[in-house]
Enzyme design. Structure first.
Site, PDB file in Angstrom:
ATOM      1  N   LYS A  16       0.823  -1.211   0.000  1.00  0.00           N
ATOM      2  CA  LYS A  16       0.000   0.000   0.000  1.00  0.00           C
ATOM      3  C   LYS A  16       0.860   1.265   0.000  1.00  0.00           C
ATOM      4  O   LYS A  16       0.599   2.188  -0.749  1.00  0.00           O
ATOM      5  CB  LYS A  16      -0.924   0.047   1.234  1.00  0.00           C
ATOM      6  CG  LYS A  16      -1.904  -1.090   1.320  1.00  0.00           C
ATOM      7  CD  LYS A  16      -2.888  -0.897   2.474  1.00  0.00           C
ATOM      8  CE  LYS A  16      -2.271  -0.894   3.851  1.00  0.00           C
ATOM      9  NZ  LYS A  16      -1.657  -2.184   4.249  1.00  0.00           N
ATOM     10  N   ARG A  91      -9.186   1.133   8.723  1.00  0.00           N
ATOM     11  CA  ARG A  91      -8.737  -0.218   9.053  1.00  0.00           C
ATOM     12  C   ARG A  91      -9.784  -0.971   9.858  1.00  0.00           C
ATOM     13  O   ARG A  91      -9.567  -2.126  10.190  1.00  0.00           O
ATOM     14  CB  ARG A  91      -7.472  -0.115   9.903  1.00  0.00           C
ATOM     15  CG  ARG A  91      -6.176  -0.419   9.157  1.00  0.00           C
ATOM     16  CD  ARG A  91      -5.104  -0.388  10.207  1.00  0.00           C
ATOM     17  NE  ARG A  91      -3.862  -0.975   9.881  1.00  0.00           N
ATOM     18  CZ  ARG A  91      -2.810  -0.333   9.399  1.00  0.00           C
ATOM     19  NH1 ARG A  91      -2.912   0.925   9.042  1.00  0.00           N
ATOM     20  NH2 ARG A  91      -1.669  -0.951   9.241  1.00  0.00           N
ATOM     21  N   ARG A 130      11.735  -6.316   5.300  1.00  0.00           N
ATOM     22  CA  ARG A 130      11.564  -4.903   4.924  1.00  0.00           C
ATOM     23  C   ARG A 130      12.483  -3.990   5.743  1.00  0.00           C
ATOM     24  O   ARG A 130      12.610  -4.151   6.940  1.00  0.00           O
ATOM     25  CB  ARG A 130      10.099  -4.522   5.157  1.00  0.00           C
ATOM     26  CG  ARG A 130       9.785  -3.101   4.791  1.00  0.00           C
ATOM     27  CD  ARG A 130       8.318  -2.925   4.607  1.00  0.00           C
ATOM     28  NE  ARG A 130       7.563  -2.916   5.859  1.00  0.00           N
ATOM     29  CZ  ARG A 130       6.264  -2.634   5.921  1.00  0.00           C
ATOM     30  NH1 ARG A 130       5.583  -2.362   4.823  1.00  0.00           N
ATOM     31  NH2 ARG A 130       5.638  -2.629   7.079  1.00  0.00           N
ATOM     32  N   ARG A 165      11.378  -1.500  11.021  1.00  0.00           N
ATOM     33  CA  ARG A 165      10.289  -1.019  11.871  1.00  0.00           C
ATOM     34  C   ARG A 165      10.125  -1.957  13.054  1.00  0.00           C
ATOM     35  O   ARG A 165      10.198  -3.175  12.894  1.00  0.00           O
ATOM     36  CB  ARG A 165       8.984  -0.992  11.066  1.00  0.00           C
ATOM     37  CG  ARG A 165       8.858   0.230  10.213  1.00  0.00           C
ATOM     38  CD  ARG A 165       7.669   0.185   9.301  1.00  0.00           C
ATOM     39  NE  ARG A 165       6.423  -0.260   9.916  1.00  0.00           N
ATOM     40  CZ  ARG A 165       5.229  -0.128   9.343  1.00  0.00           C
ATOM     41  NH1 ARG A 165       5.127   0.450   8.154  1.00  0.00           N
ATOM     42  NH2 ARG A 165       4.143  -0.556   9.937  1.00  0.00           N
ATOM     43  N   ARG A 176      -0.097  -8.436  13.819  1.00  0.00           N
ATOM     44  CA  ARG A 176      -0.699  -7.543  12.814  1.00  0.00           C
ATOM     45  C   ARG A 176      -1.539  -8.323  11.812  1.00  0.00           C
ATOM     46  O   ARG A 176      -2.584  -7.846  11.370  1.00  0.00           O
ATOM     47  CB  ARG A 176       0.397  -6.760  12.084  1.00  0.00           C
ATOM     48  CG  ARG A 176       0.976  -5.657  12.968  1.00  0.00           C
ATOM     49  CD  ARG A 176       2.310  -5.197  12.454  1.00  0.00           C
ATOM     50  NE  ARG A 176       2.202  -4.434  11.239  1.00  0.00           N
ATOM     51  CZ  ARG A 176       3.191  -4.314  10.350  1.00  0.00           C
ATOM     52  NH1 ARG A 176       4.338  -4.933  10.535  1.00  0.00           N
ATOM     53  NH2 ARG A 176       3.030  -3.574   9.282  1.00  0.00           N
TER      54      ARG A 176
HETATM   55  P1  AMP Z   1       1.104   1.067   8.893  1.00  0.00           P
HETATM   56  O1  AMP Z   1       2.307   1.899   8.636  1.00  0.00           O
HETATM   57  O2  AMP Z   1      -0.087   1.511   8.079  1.00  0.00           O
HETATM   58  O3  AMP Z   1       1.359  -0.417   8.792  1.00  0.00           O
HETATM   59  O4  AMP Z   1       0.685   1.336  10.429  1.00  0.00           O
HETATM   60  C1  AMP Z   1       1.555   1.012  11.499  1.00  0.00           C
HETATM   61  C2  AMP Z   1       0.780   0.917  12.798  1.00  0.00           C
HETATM   62  O5  AMP Z   1       0.155   2.183  13.083  1.00  0.00           O
HETATM   63  C3  AMP Z   1      -0.367  -0.085  12.814  1.00  0.00           C
HETATM   64  O6  AMP Z   1       0.062  -1.405  13.102  1.00  0.00           O
HETATM   65  C4  AMP Z   1      -1.243   0.491  13.916  1.00  0.00           C
HETATM   66  O7  AMP Z   1      -0.696   0.243  15.209  1.00  0.00           O
HETATM   67  C5  AMP Z   1      -1.131   1.990  13.669  1.00  0.00           C
HETATM   68  N1  AMP Z   1      -2.151   2.450  12.692  1.00  0.00           N
HETATM   69  C6  AMP Z   1      -1.933   3.004  11.459  1.00  0.00           C
HETATM   70  N2  AMP Z   1      -3.098   3.293  10.847  1.00  0.00           N
HETATM   71  C7  AMP Z   1      -4.080   2.904  11.712  1.00  0.00           C
HETATM   72  C8  AMP Z   1      -5.495   2.893  11.652  1.00  0.00           C
HETATM   73  N3  AMP Z   1      -6.161   3.348  10.581  1.00  0.00           N
HETATM   74  N4  AMP Z   1      -6.184   2.416  12.729  1.00  0.00           N
HETATM   75  C9  AMP Z   1      -5.540   1.969  13.835  1.00  0.00           C
HETATM   76  N5  AMP Z   1      -4.204   1.915  13.937  1.00  0.00           N
HETATM   77  C10 AMP Z   1      -3.469   2.378  12.892  1.00  0.00           C
END
Ligand code: AMP
Length: 221
Positions: A16, A91, A130, A165, A176
């Protein structure tokens, strides 16, 4: 011209972030990643960051009310008027409902929802290898881009430090994926039921995937 209000769905590691960056460059609309906004808040040590950090490190979702406030505030900014690429939001179904209400309140056109589909074994391989660059925020993989763990960014003119990360470690990856299955996958049916969702295969390299993604954006409606 029609608004380009794009939502990218897909499991963690489906690509994404990479596709959102490419779409944003191609279409000239902002890339909005709630994950990036939250990681910046953690790095800057803000109140939001302090609240979000524990959830993020464990691979859990940050509570809906926090994330909805962040995303809706960002979408109301004038640079989002021609469109946006949402990456990692919504999400959960309550987040999708809040997004729908915000779009109505802002008198915006329909969403274009693209679901990037990648098999789970490929997802795990991608996430565990990654690495991100601290300087240019590029995303690389230790198996495919000749980058070394703990090395520097392979991009010409960038010597940023590469890092993993904290939520790309095995226990957090498992959490996750579980969170994705239980809380985010229901969104696929939510949007499919509204006739706004298109599946695109996320397998292959990013340059192969962006073509079909752009076709969806250009042929919608
Ligand atoms: P990402 O970079 O999109 O994988 O997001 C990393 C982390 O940020 C996720 O595992 C969640 O802990 C938090 N996070 C990001 N976007 C959301 C969302 N829309 N709702 C809840 N937690 C989020």
């Amino acid at each position: 011209m029609a608004e380009q209000n794009i939502v990218l769905l897909g499991a963690p590691g489906a690509g994404k972030g990479t596709q959102a960056k490419m779409l944003s460059d191609e279409l000239g609309v902002p890339h909005i990643s709630t994950g990036d906004i939250l990681r910046d808040a953690v790095a800057e040590g803000t109140e939001l960051g302090a609240e979000a950090k524990g959830y993020m490190d464990r691979g859990e979702l940050v509570p809906d009310d926090l994330v909805i406030a962040i995303a809706c505030e960002r979408l109301a900014q004038p640079d989002c008027r021609p469109g946006f690429v949402l990456d990692g939001f919504p999400r959960t179904v309550p987040q999708a409902e809040a997004l729908g209400e915000a779009m109505d309140d802002l008198d915006r056109e329909d969403l274009i929802v693209i679901n990037l589909v990648v098999p789970e074994d490929e997802i795990v391989r991608r996430l565990s290898g990654r690495r991100l660059c601290r300087k240019c925020e590029g995303i690389f993989h230790i198996d495919w881009e000749g980058v070394e763990d703990g090395g520097t960014c392979p991009k010409p003119d960038c010597d940023g430090e590469l890092y993993q990360r904290s939520d790309d470690r095995p226990e957090a990856i498992r959490e996750r994926l579980e969170v994705y299955r239980s809380q985010t996958e229901p969104l696929i049916d939510y949007y499919r039921g509204r006739g706004t969702l298109v599946d695109v295969s996320g397998e292959g390299n990013p340059e192969e995937i962006i073509g079909p993604v752009l076709d969806v954006v250009r042929n919608r409606g």
